[in-house]
Design an enzyme around this catalytic site. Structure first.
Site, short mmCIF file in Angstrom:
data_model
loop_
_atom_site.label_atom_id
_atom_site.label_comp_id
_atom_site.label_asym_id
_atom_site.label_seq_id
_atom_site.Cartn_x
_atom_site.Cartn_y
_atom_site.Cartn_z
N ASN A 1 9.05 15.41 4.74
CA ASN A 1 9.43 16.82 4.57
C ASN A 1 10.72 16.89 3.77
OD1 ASN A 1 11.79 16.82 6.47
ND2 ASN A 1 10.18 16.26 7.91
N ASP B 1 5.71 16.50 13.13
CA ASP B 1 5.01 16.81 14.38
C ASP B 1 3.74 15.98 14.54
OD1 ASP B 1 6.78 18.80 15.35
OD2 ASP B 1 6.04 20.13 13.77
N LYS C 1 -3.96 0.20 -0.13
CA LYS C 1 -3.99 1.50 -0.81
C LYS C 1 -5.41 2.09 -0.81
CE LYS C 1 -2.78 3.77 -5.08
NZ LYS C 1 -2.67 3.64 -6.51
N PRO D 1 5.30 11.85 19.35
CA PRO D 1 6.09 12.14 20.54
C PRO D 1 7.21 13.11 20.18
CG PRO D 1 6.58 9.94 19.71
CD PRO D 1 5.42 10.47 18.91
N ASP D 2 7.57 13.98 21.11
CA ASP D 2 8.72 14.86 20.89
C ASP D 2 9.97 14.12 21.38
OD1 ASP D 2 10.78 16.80 21.19
OD2 ASP D 2 9.25 18.36 20.99
N PHE E 1 17.84 21.16 17.25
CA PHE E 1 17.88 22.01 16.07
C PHE E 1 16.54 22.74 15.97
CE2 PHE E 1 21.50 21.50 13.12
CZ PHE E 1 22.30 20.73 13.95
N LYS F 1 12.04 27.68 21.84
CA LYS F 1 12.16 26.23 21.68
C LYS F 1 13.12 25.63 22.71
CE LYS F 1 11.12 25.12 17.45
NZ LYS F 1 11.21 24.98 16.01
N LYS G 1 11.81 22.87 25.29
CA LYS G 1 12.32 21.49 25.25
C LYS G 1 13.33 21.22 26.36
CE LYS G 1 11.12 20.98 20.50
NZ LYS G 1 10.92 19.96 19.50
N1 CTP Z 1 12.02 17.16 17.46
C1 CTP Z 1 11.84 15.92 18.03
N2 CTP Z 1 10.62 15.32 17.98
C2 CTP Z 1 9.57 15.94 17.39
C3 CTP Z 1 9.75 17.20 16.79
C4 CTP Z 1 10.98 17.79 16.84
O1 CTP Z 1 12.79 15.35 18.56
N3 CTP Z 1 8.40 15.31 17.36
C5 CTP Z 1 13.33 17.82 17.56
C6 CTP Z 1 14.05 18.04 16.25
O2 CTP Z 1 14.91 16.95 15.96
C7 CTP Z 1 14.82 19.32 16.52
C8 CTP Z 1 13.94 20.06 17.49
O3 CTP Z 1 13.10 19.09 18.09
O4 CTP Z 1 16.04 19.06 17.18
C9 CTP Z 1 13.11 21.15 16.92
O5 CTP Z 1 12.41 20.73 15.80
P1 CTP Z 1 11.45 21.74 15.01
O6 CTP Z 1 10.68 20.96 14.00
O7 CTP Z 1 12.19 22.93 14.56
O8 CTP Z 1 10.50 22.24 16.16
P2 CTP Z 1 9.15 21.71 16.67
O9 CTP Z 1 9.30 21.16 18.04
O10 CTP Z 1 8.55 20.78 15.69
O11 CTP Z 1 8.32 23.07 16.76
P3 CTP Z 1 7.59 23.89 15.59
O12 CTP Z 1 7.22 22.90 14.53
O13 CTP Z 1 6.45 24.52 16.26
O14 CTP Z 1 8.60 24.89 15.12
#
Ligand code: CTP
Length: 405
Positions: free
Chosen positions: A214, A283, A293, A311-312, A329, A343, A347
């Site tokens: 990204n 995500d 390749k 994983p989150d 963030f 969020k 979280k």
């Molecule tokens: N984050 C994380 N692990 C993931 C996705 C996000 O630790 N797999 C953390 C990011 O570092 C940030 C926060 O979660 O601190 C929010 O990230 P963001 O991408 O804005 O939110 P998402 O949880 O991905 O939700 P969405 O994409 O639905 O907005």
């Protein structure tokens, strides 16, 4: 943003060394930041750069000798260090370091360093010499002694030397010395605290040459790590693939994927006071990553991509039994407050820092919205460095309440 050096009174002493030319630039940076710089030069220093240059850049006559009737009391060595809030010796030659380690006082620089009130005028030294001189046991003994006596040693760096050799002993660059001085004068709001910061994008491989990532530049996370280190914290920065230099004094771990990020963060998280998740973590990742390749077969068929959820990292850390104070963030493209609040609850973190992703990715500026259980507060458009400092101040206050010292 005002530099922590604004209004500071500095005694900048030069001893003999080719690196003296870097101190001309440093003087300019210091005066531009609002510092008052009194330059002092040993006789050897005047062989490398002229007092005329240093006077023009600092806007003050240079102190060159202790035998100068120009000072009404004829005591430059006393006056200069009583007026200064710090003394920086740059370049610090091997000979001058030896003098200081021994407490000698046979010329103006060593005399002033010895006569300095140590509590109100700390000494910083920036060594500059040939690598053999630097690694010599005598110099290493002197440096160790100076550290023990309370001096702060800046550098030296490694690299090409004026003599043509390569190794340790190069004086830091002007910008690096400036940075170190700013850090020295930054209030230590996070002294004794440790922080784990994530920054940048993740990269999820499809095959050995392609992947999904990204537009996160990592600048905000790096700025936070830098500001926290300057505020006295011990900082580990886990960074996705970005082309940014590691902030001084910060431990950096490079990762690629979200799974790498989780693996790097998990063992460290329970040991820190705060976890700041500034990384833009993917995500989803491809359900499989090809070993070789993926090739076109000529039929016009396109590969089918299947994804699985990553994983989150933030939610996983926040759910640990011994979780640190967690700051998440939220990068959104609309409905900033609404999404950030959701969020935060999802979280289970006390603080979310929200921003409009597309408006900030890659830029040096940002505007933030801090969202916690009591409401929200805006941090208006500013440089990422400036916002990082405001965030660190906010975090320091919260840590004082959350985990008093
Ligand atoms: N984050 C994380 N692990 C993931 C996705 C996000 O630790 N797999 C953390 C990011 O570092 C940030 C926060 O979660 O601190 C929010 O990230 P963001 O991408 O804005 O939110 P998402 O949880 O991905 O939700 P969405 O994409 O639905 O907005």
């Amino acid at each position: 943003m005002q530099s922590p050096l604004n209004g500071r009174r500095l005694l900048l002493a030069l001893s003999g060394g080719i690196a003296a030319y870097k101190v001309a630039e440093l003087t300019r940076l210091l005066t531009q930041a609002g510092a008052q710089v009194q330059v002092m030069m040993s006789e050897a220093a005047t062989q490398f750069i002229t007092p005329v240059t240093m006077q023009a850049l600092s806007g003050r006559p240079v102190i060159l000798t202790q035998w100068d009737a120009g000072a009404p009391n004829n005591m430059h060595h006393i006056n200069a260090s009583r007026e200064a809030e710090a003394m920086l010796l740059a370049p610090a030659s091997a000979d001058m370091l030896a003098k200081l380690a021994q407490g000698r006082a046979d010329e103006i620089v060593s005399l002033s360093a010895l006569a300095r009130p140590r509590a109100s005028c700390p000494l910083l030294v920036a060594p500059a010499m040939n690598r053999e001189m630097w690694s010599h046991p005598a110099t290493q003994r002197n440096i160790a002694q100076l550290r023990e006596d309370g001096a702060t040693v800046l550098g030296p760096a490694s690299g090409d030397q004026a003599c043509g050799e390569v190794g340790d002993g190069r004086m830091l660059e002007a910008a690096e010395l400036f940075d170190a001085l700013e850090a020295f004068f930054t209030p230590k709001r996070l002294a004794g605290r440790s922080l784990l910061v994530t920054a940048g994008p993740t990269y999820e491989a499809l095959d050995p040459v392609r992947g999904l990532t990204n537009r996160s530049s990592g600048k905000m996370g790096f700025a936070i790590a830098r500001a926290a280190q300057r505020a006295g914290a011990e900082v580990t920065l886990v960074a996705g693939p970005v082309a940014l230099p590691t902030p001084q004094g910060v431990t950096r771990i490079d990762i690629e994927s979200a799974c790498d990020l989780l693996a790097a963060v998990l063992p460290l998280a329970p040991r820190v006071n705060a976890f700041v998740a500034a990384a833009a973590v993917a995500d989803w990742r491809p359900a499989s990553s090809a070993e070789h390749k993926i090739k076109k077969d000529g039929s016009g068929a396109v590969p089918e991509l299947r994804f699985i959820e990553n994983p989150d990292v933030l939610a996983t850390v926040a759910a640990l039994p011994d979780a640190p104070y967690c700051v998440g963030f939220a990068a959104e493209s609309e409905k900033l407050l609404e999404h950030a609040q959701a969020k935060r609850l999802r979280k289970r973190v006390p603080l979310i820092v929200a921003n409009l992703g597309p408006a900030t990715f890659g830029r040096d500026t940002n505007a933030l919205l801090l969202v916690d259980e009591t409401g929200h507060r805006e941090l208006p458009l500013a440089s990422k460095d400036e916002l990082a400092e405001q965030l660190i101040e906010e975090l320091a206050r919260r840590l004082d309440l959350h985990a008093p010292r």
